[in-house]
Every structure is written in C-alpha cells, then in structure tokens.
Enzyme design. Structure first.
Site, short mmCIF file in Angstrom:
data_model
loop_
_atom_site.label_atom_id
_atom_site.label_comp_id
_atom_site.label_asym_id
_atom_site.label_seq_id
_atom_site.Cartn_x
_atom_site.Cartn_y
_atom_site.Cartn_z
N ALA A 34 -34.60 -74.61 -53.09
CA ALA A 34 -34.01 -73.51 -52.33
C ALA A 34 -34.79 -73.12 -50.83
O ALA A 34 -36.10 -73.35 -50.96
CB ALA A 34 -34.42 -72.13 -53.28
N PHE A 64 -32.57 -82.47 -53.61
CA PHE A 64 -31.59 -81.64 -52.99
C PHE A 64 -31.36 -80.28 -53.89
O PHE A 64 -30.33 -79.65 -53.61
CB PHE A 64 -30.28 -82.12 -52.34
CG PHE A 64 -30.74 -83.11 -51.27
CD1 PHE A 64 -31.39 -84.26 -51.04
CD2 PHE A 64 -30.40 -82.55 -49.85
CE1 PHE A 64 -31.64 -84.97 -50.25
CE2 PHE A 64 -30.40 -83.23 -48.66
CZ PHE A 64 -31.35 -84.32 -48.80
N CYS A 108 -26.32 -82.86 -39.00
CA CYS A 108 -25.32 -83.68 -39.68
C CYS A 108 -24.81 -82.69 -40.74
O CYS A 108 -23.42 -82.72 -40.65
CB CYS A 108 -25.85 -84.70 -40.55
SG CYS A 108 -26.42 -86.19 -39.76
N LYS A 129 -22.21 -80.03 -39.33
CA LYS A 129 -21.16 -80.61 -38.64
C LYS A 129 -20.20 -81.24 -39.74
O LYS A 129 -19.01 -81.14 -39.41
CB LYS A 129 -21.63 -81.54 -37.72
CG LYS A 129 -20.92 -82.52 -37.11
CD LYS A 129 -21.41 -83.18 -35.90
CE LYS A 129 -22.31 -84.53 -36.46
NZ LYS A 129 -21.54 -85.72 -36.82
#
Ligand code: UDX
Length: 456
Positions: free
Chosen positions: A267, A264, A275, A278
């Site tokens: 870039a 994660f 998901c 929200k």
C-alpha cells in the site's frame, strides 16, 4: 553489475540481424541485451541528440547495469546506433518496434509512430522481414500493421507480424530481460515462431506461443491486473485507516495464500510511471471500443488517484493550514532506482501542497533534473542535495519514494534539524513505533498512527 556478469554466458547459436526501433526504456534495454546475447543490433531513434549521445555512451535515462552493457556492445561492434530507419530496416531480418505509444486525451494509445514505422518498413522491404511489436499496444494493432505493410509495399517479398510484449520493470530492466517469468510469442507462422525462439534461445524460460491478438491482450491484461492488485490493497488501506488496523499485516497474511501471492500488495500513494496509468487507460478505451465497459478498471484508476488526495489530507490533518508551512519531500521518482518522473504520484502531491501555500524543500537521489522540468523552479519549491538539507527547519517530512538510502538516514539528526518532528510516510517504509520512540509523530498509509505529542 551482477545481471550483466550473469548474462555473459548466454550466447546465441544463430545470430540474427536485428533492428530495434526506439531507444527508450524498452528499446534501448532490448537492443543492449540482444547484442549481449550475440546478435547484430542496430538501434534506431529519430531523436538526433539521443543518438549522438548514445554513440558517446551517454544514456538518456538512468537504469542500473545498462551503461556497461551498451558500452560493451558498442566496443564489440554488434550494437550500433543510427538515425536512419530505412537503412536499418534494409540491413535487418527482424525488426522490433519499441517506439512510444503515449496516451491521448481520450485515454487511447497514440499509435502514430507505430503506423509511421510500418510504412517505412513496407517501403524498404528488400527481403523477408519479421516485424515484431515490442511496445505495449492495444489488441488488433498487429492486424493494422499488417494491413499498412501490404498497402505500402512495392514488391513480392514476404513478411510476418508478431507480438512479443516486454514485461521489464524500470530499475530492474536488465535482470528482467535475462530472467523473464515467460516469453510471450504471438505469431501467425511457424517461421516467425522459430525466429523468435531462436533469438531468445539462450534464456532458460517458458515460451508461450499464441496468436497475435491474444499476445497483445496478455500484455494489457497483465499490467492492468497488477494495477488492480495495487488499488485493491490501497482500498484496504483506507479501511485500515478508518478502523485503526495495519494494512501491511493484512497484506502479508493475504500474500501467504499462494492463490493471492505477496507481490504488488504494497500500500502507498499509488502507482505511477509510464506503463500502468497509460495501459489501464488504453485497456479501458479498447475494451469500450470493442463493446465492453470495463468498470472495474475505472475504479482501479479512481482509487489510485484519490490515494494521492488522501495523502495530502493526512498532512492537513496534522498541520491544519498549510499556508507558509515548511514541508520536506524525500523521493520524487515514480519508484526507486529510476529518474523517471512520468505520471509519478509526487507530481500531484507537490502541486496540491504548493496550491495550499506550503513552502517545499525536495530531494531525490536521481530524479532531480527530471522533476525540475515537470514541477518548475519557483521560489516555493527548492531542490536540495540531501535529505538533511531538506528537513532543516521543516514542520513535516514526507516520503514519496522508497529509495534504499532513506532507510539509512540518521533520524536523531533529522529530529534535531526539524522544527516539528512529524513524518508522513507515503510508502510505509519505516517502523512507526521506533520513530515514535525517537520523538517523532509518525503517520503511514493504512497504519495505526503513532503520535507522540497527542493533542487531547
Ligand atoms: C511495470 C510492470 O511491472 C512491467 O511488467 C511492465 O513491463 C511495465 O510496467 P514499471 O512501471 O517499471 O513496470 O514499475 P513497477 O515496479 O511495476 O511499479 C509500478 C508502480 O506501482 C510504481 O509506481 C510502484 O511504486 C507502484 N507499486 C508497485 C505499488 O504502489 N505497490 C506495489 O505493491 C507495487
């Protein structure tokens, strides 16, 4: 197929009668996987078209490996699709709620469907039931479900409410379901804990047992943290752009520190999907309601949004006025291996380009139909069948989703087809130096520019 094959030896000893409410991404995957593990599953949805299609093995969305699993469950007879929630509840001991919790205008999660389900469960309580939240919900939803069931039930049968949040990623959902990093079990009784551990017993993973509130927060906190990681690296990409440094090298070196981790930290044009956007919103909202102003998450959201604006600026920097410029877009879904367009960064980017007067040719391997519904079918946006068709006569080629097939493209052919060889890579998929050698101008996100025909 690999995930399906590997899962077949994962059978339960104690079979449970399970009802999964909601045949969306989470519900349908859970239902098919529970059936694969040997449980008897009824998957309920209130959308008749969806249920009718599922009975014919037509899936409502694209998810690798899911179709054969659904077909197998149906053929074996332990995966049934139904419209009747009341009947499914009466026939089941464990009820997983996997209905949608869409965002409302104020950022809060719309829990109407969950409330409705809780009422129907209460009215059909014909034996002990374990009611499990699978959808992502704000903390204290379990408490509200419990109060609703107590309010509407008409007999003395007991029940438990538990939280068992799902962490599966679209595109890798079957694998994630069978090989989770951990299974969170938020419970109030030993009985509920035992049932949930039994249900998942074939999976070799750690169980984290907590109270219901804690389990609910684990889900929101996990997704928000991942979104924070993405926005952090995207903020670094801006600094890299300004300083002429390479964000991918920064991320790789940061990720080698085990405390940070490499995942994660890619870039790009930011996160999308149903998901992260929200859940970040809903977490900000519920935190505020409880008395905490989550400014950090507000900035996460802000960075994510401006990353899209920044991408359009990169195009304008190269092409100056966009009016009547021809732009090819490859990739529309919010990430690869899905046809999901919900909150995809491509939506804002395409709309901005259209507003500037550009003419677009767009291509996506799976999301064409979903994209057409959202982006419309005007004469300024043409949906095409291949990247080569998209680039013909174009002044610029943008990559917005990192589909594997794009990595196999013949860039010599692409250069020949384009009217100006400019690539703007929103996912840092390509080696800019290599493309520059082929004669392209290449712009990535937080990467040194590779400009062949530099204007002095
Ligand atoms: C996410 C969570 O990962 C999962 O645990 C949860 O159950 C549901 O939400 P999903 O929305 O399927 O899963 O996608 P994910 O793979 O997490 O990616 C989310 C978004 O972040 C995508 O738009 C993706 O392109 C983006 N992303 C991801 C980045 O921009 N950079 C990264 O390094 C990783």
């Amino acid at each position: 197929m690999a995930a399906v094959e590997r899962s077949t030896n994962k059978k339960v000893k104690n079979k449970y009668k399970i009802c999964v409410i909601g045949a969306g991404h989470v519900g349908l995957v859970a239902a098919a996987c529970f059936a694969e593990m040997g449980h008897e599953v009824i998957c309920v949805d209130n959308d008749k078209k969806r249920v009718d299609s599922l009975k014919k093995n037509i899936l409502p969305f694209y998810e690798p490996d899911l179709e054969p699993l659904v077909e197998k469950g149906r053929k074996q007879g332990n995966l049934i699709f139904s419209l009747s929630l009341a009947e499914a509840v009466r026939k089941s001991e464990v009820i997983f709620i996997a209905v949608g919790t869409p965002p409302q205008a104020d950022g809060s999660a719309d829990l109407t469907s969950i409330g409705e389900v809780a009422r129907v469960v209460a009215q059909n309580l014909n034996s002990y039931k374990l009611i499990v939240e699978k959808s992502t919900v704000p903390v204290q939803t379990g408490r509200n479900i419990k109060q609703t069931v107590i309010h509407y039930k008409k007999n003395s049968y007991s029940f438990d409410v538990a939280s068992n949040p799902e962490f599966l990623r679209e595109g890798k959902a079957i694998h994630d379901f069978f090989y989770p990093d951990r299974i969170i079990i938020g419970v109030e009784s030993e009985k509920a804990e035992k049932i949930l551990k039994d249900i998942y017993s074939p999976l070799s993973t750690k169980f984290i047992v907590t109270d219901v509130n804690t389990a609910e927060i684990i889900k929101h906190a996990s997704n928000s943290f991942l979104a924070t990681k993405i926005s952090f690296i995207n903020a670094i990409s801006r600094i890299c752009d300004l300083a002429g440094a390479d964000v991918d090298k920064v991320a790789a070196a940061m990720g080698m520190d085990k405390r940070i981790g490499k995942d994660f930290l890619q870039a790009g044009i930011g996160y999308g999907g149903f998901c992260f956007p929200k859940d970040v919103e809903a977490f900000i909202y519920i935190a505020k309601k409880l008395g905490y102003d989550f400014d950090l998450l507000k900035e996460v959201k802000n960075i994510n949004q401006t990353q899209r604006v920044n991408f359009v600026e990169k195009i304008k920097e190269q092409l100056w006025l966009l009016k009547d410029k021809n732009i090819a877009i490859c990739g529309l879904s919010f990430k690869p291996d899905t046809d999901d367009m919900r909150f995809a960064p491509s939506i804002d980017i395409v709309n901005s380009l259209l507003k500037e007067g550009a003419a677009l040719k767009v291509y996506d391997p799976q999301a064409k139909e979903e994209a057409r519904k959202i982006l419309g079918d005007t004469n300024r946006i043409k949906f095409v069948k291949s990247p080569y068709e998209a680039v013909r006569g174009c002044d610029c080629l943008c990559f917005l989703t990192e589909w594997e097939e794009f990595k196999e493209l013949d860039f010599t052919k692409i250069k020949r087809l384009m009217s100006y060889p400019l690539i703007i890579d929103g996912r840092n998929m390509f080696d800019g130096t290599g493309l520059c050698k082929l004669g392209f101008d290449y712009i990535g996100i937080g990467k040194p520019k590779k400009i062949k025909a530099k204007v002095a």
